[in-house]
Write a protein that holds these residues in place. Structure first.
Motif, PDB file in Angstrom:
ATOM      1  N   ALA A  10       0.692  -1.129  -0.038  1.00 62.33           N
ATOM      2  CA  ALA A  10      -0.052   0.108   0.067  1.00 62.33           C
ATOM      3  C   ALA A  10       0.799   1.360  -0.069  1.00 62.33           C
ATOM      4  N   THR A  11       0.414   2.446  -0.682  1.00 59.69           N
ATOM      5  CA  THR A  11       1.072   3.455  -0.513  1.00 59.69           C
ATOM      6  C   THR A  11       0.990   4.289   0.863  1.00 59.69           C
ATOM      7  N   PHE A  12       2.180   4.733   1.460  1.00 64.37           N
ATOM      8  CA  PHE A  12       1.944   5.223   2.732  1.00 64.37           C
ATOM      9  C   PHE A  12       0.401   6.193   3.149  1.00 64.37           C
ATOM     10  N   GLY A  13       0.221   5.658   4.105  1.00 58.40           N
ATOM     11  CA  GLY A  13      -1.097   6.576   4.633  1.00 58.40           C
ATOM     12  C   GLY A  13      -2.472   5.788   4.059  1.00 58.40           C
ATOM     13  N   TYR A 359       0.912  10.009  -0.116  1.00 62.81           N
ATOM     14  CA  TYR A 359       1.685  10.455  -1.326  1.00 62.81           C
ATOM     15  C   TYR A 359       1.226  10.093  -2.592  1.00 62.81           C
ATOM     16  N   ASN A 360       1.056  11.160  -3.463  1.00 67.52           N
ATOM     17  CA  ASN A 360       0.874  11.086  -4.674  1.00 67.52           C
ATOM     18  C   ASN A 360       2.104  10.650  -5.535  1.00 67.52           C
ATOM     19  N   GLY A 361       2.505   9.465  -5.786  1.00 66.98           N
ATOM     20  CA  GLY A 361       3.827   8.921  -6.372  1.00 66.98           C
ATOM     21  C   GLY A 361       4.713   9.372  -5.394  1.00 66.98           C
ATOM     22  N   ARG A 362       5.717  10.316  -5.780  1.00 64.43           N
ATOM     23  CA  ARG A 362       6.642  10.350  -4.667  1.00 64.43           C
ATOM     24  C   ARG A 362       6.572  11.757  -4.020  1.00 64.43           C
TER      25      ARG A 362
END
Length: 380
Positions: A10-13, A359-362
């Motif tokens: 998963a993306t952080f958050g 985070y949207n991408g980096r």
């Protein structure tokens, strides 16, 4: 069926959102960590998780985890894992790797050692010295974190954000998984109006329609593990039948996407049609300043420009001030806005009720959440 461990990355958050999605599939043995949700299930979960997880990046099969501070330890403990239970004789098994705060910091060396250990295990099982690797793909990853090695195989193939409907993209597309996560964090009720007044190529409205109609986000694509002999074709067939049976075919959604750019709106309409939800979304070319609605208790979810380039900052601040005025006039609505701009609340003109780092991408962003009032209870 035997029990296996799966990891939904998963993306952080978004870890808590992914964990909720996993539990909604009926899997209760869940462990939530940074960037991953581990859960125990049977083999059918490989199919169901790939089809249904909206906010996860991919689904990994966990082969094992152990402490490894030497290359010999990494080799022997990798070789001891039951690779032969999953890999057929013609398996194509590349090895990827990463290492964080571990004594074994050379990723290429770790990859080579894991590859060699798996080959040695295969030699013992199949009693041959050479493997053509011209069969189905099993991407193995060795992840080392603080001297603990975790060995996984990727069941998804292309990332889960690749739903199959977005063949074309705008200049700065939002990943479908993040869009779905934003909607799930908003806790939108599908009987309320949903609006993205800066919709771009339509990812947020399309994901909202898929959620509202209970359409499995992976229904229109294939996955790496569909070619694995160890995951019976019957399980995939049953999972897809289940997904088709629970679609809310009679549901009438009120989803609106507006933008000032007709070119990106044409992309949005294309994507909605490809996703099979075009009839549930009304796209309209209008500037933000002209957004109006008589509907009450709706939801706004949007991903406006961030002003990442220095020359764009004043223009973005004007946009955010306009958003504050327009959104503020919708006094019964709830608003959810993702941006990396650090002074968003000051320019928007109101402190958020809640904000969450995503985070949207980096790009590190915050998701600003403004809660509207609850609608009055309906009388019979």
């Amino acid at each position: 069926m035997s029990k296996i461990e799966l990891i939904a990355t998963a993306t952080f958050g978004l870890e808590a959102v992914v964990a909720r999605e996993v539990r909604n599939l009926g899997y209760d043995e869940v462990i939530v960590e940074d960037g991953r949700v581990t859960f125990t299930a049977d083999e059918s979960a490989i199919c169901r998780a790939n089809l249904w997880l909206r906010s996860a990046d991919r689904v990994l099969l966990k082969m094992g985890a152990f402490e490894a501070t030497t290359f010999e330890e990494l080799f022997q403990k990798t070789k001891a894992l039951p690779w032969h239970e999953w890999l057929p004789v013609n398996a194509n098994f590349p090895v990827n790797g990463k290492s964080v705060k571990s004594k074994l910091y050379s990723v290429p060396d770790c990859q080579a050692i894991v590859k060699k250990a798996v080959v040695e295990k295969m030699k013992e099982k199949y009693r041959q010295d050479w493997f053509d690797e011209d069969g189905p793909r099993y991407t193995i990853e060795v992840g080392l974190l603080k001297d603990v090695a975790t060995l996984t195989m990727d069941t998804s193939g292309p990332g889960l954000h690749k739903r199959g409907y977005r063949k074309l993209s705008s200049e700065a597309p939002l990943k479908e998984t993040l869009a779905a996560g934003m909607i799930n964090l908003a806790r939108w009720f599908d009987d309320r109006v949903f609006m993205d007044p800066l919709c771009g190529s339509g990812t947020i409205p399309v994901e909202a329609a898929l959620i509202g109609l209970n359409i499995a986000p992976g229904h229109n694509r294939s996955f790496a593990a569909e070619l694995w002999p160890s995951v019976p074709e019957k399980l995939w067939h049953e999972a897809r039948i289940e997904a088709a049976d629970v679609v809310k075919k009679d549901c009438k959604l009120r989803i609106i996407g507006t933008d000032i750019d007709e070119k990106v709106l044409s992309l949005a309409r294309y994507h909605a049609k490809a996703a099979g939800v075009a009839e549930h979304i009304h796209f309209q070319r209008i500037p933000l300043s002209e957004v109006r609605t008589k509907s009450k208790y709706g939801y706004i979810v949007c991903n406006p420009p961030y002003g990442e380039r220095l020359g764009d900052v004043k223009e973005v601040e004007m946009l955010y001030k306009e958003m504050g005025r327009i959104f503020g006039s919708l006094d019964t609505w709830s608003s959810y806005i993702l941006t990396s701009y650090p002074r968003f609340e000051q320019v928007f003109g109101r402190k958020s009720d809640k904000k969450r780092k995503l985070y949207n991408g980096r790009i590190e962003c915050h998701y600003y959440q403004y809660f509207g009032p609850r609608p009055p209870r309906r009388t019979e």
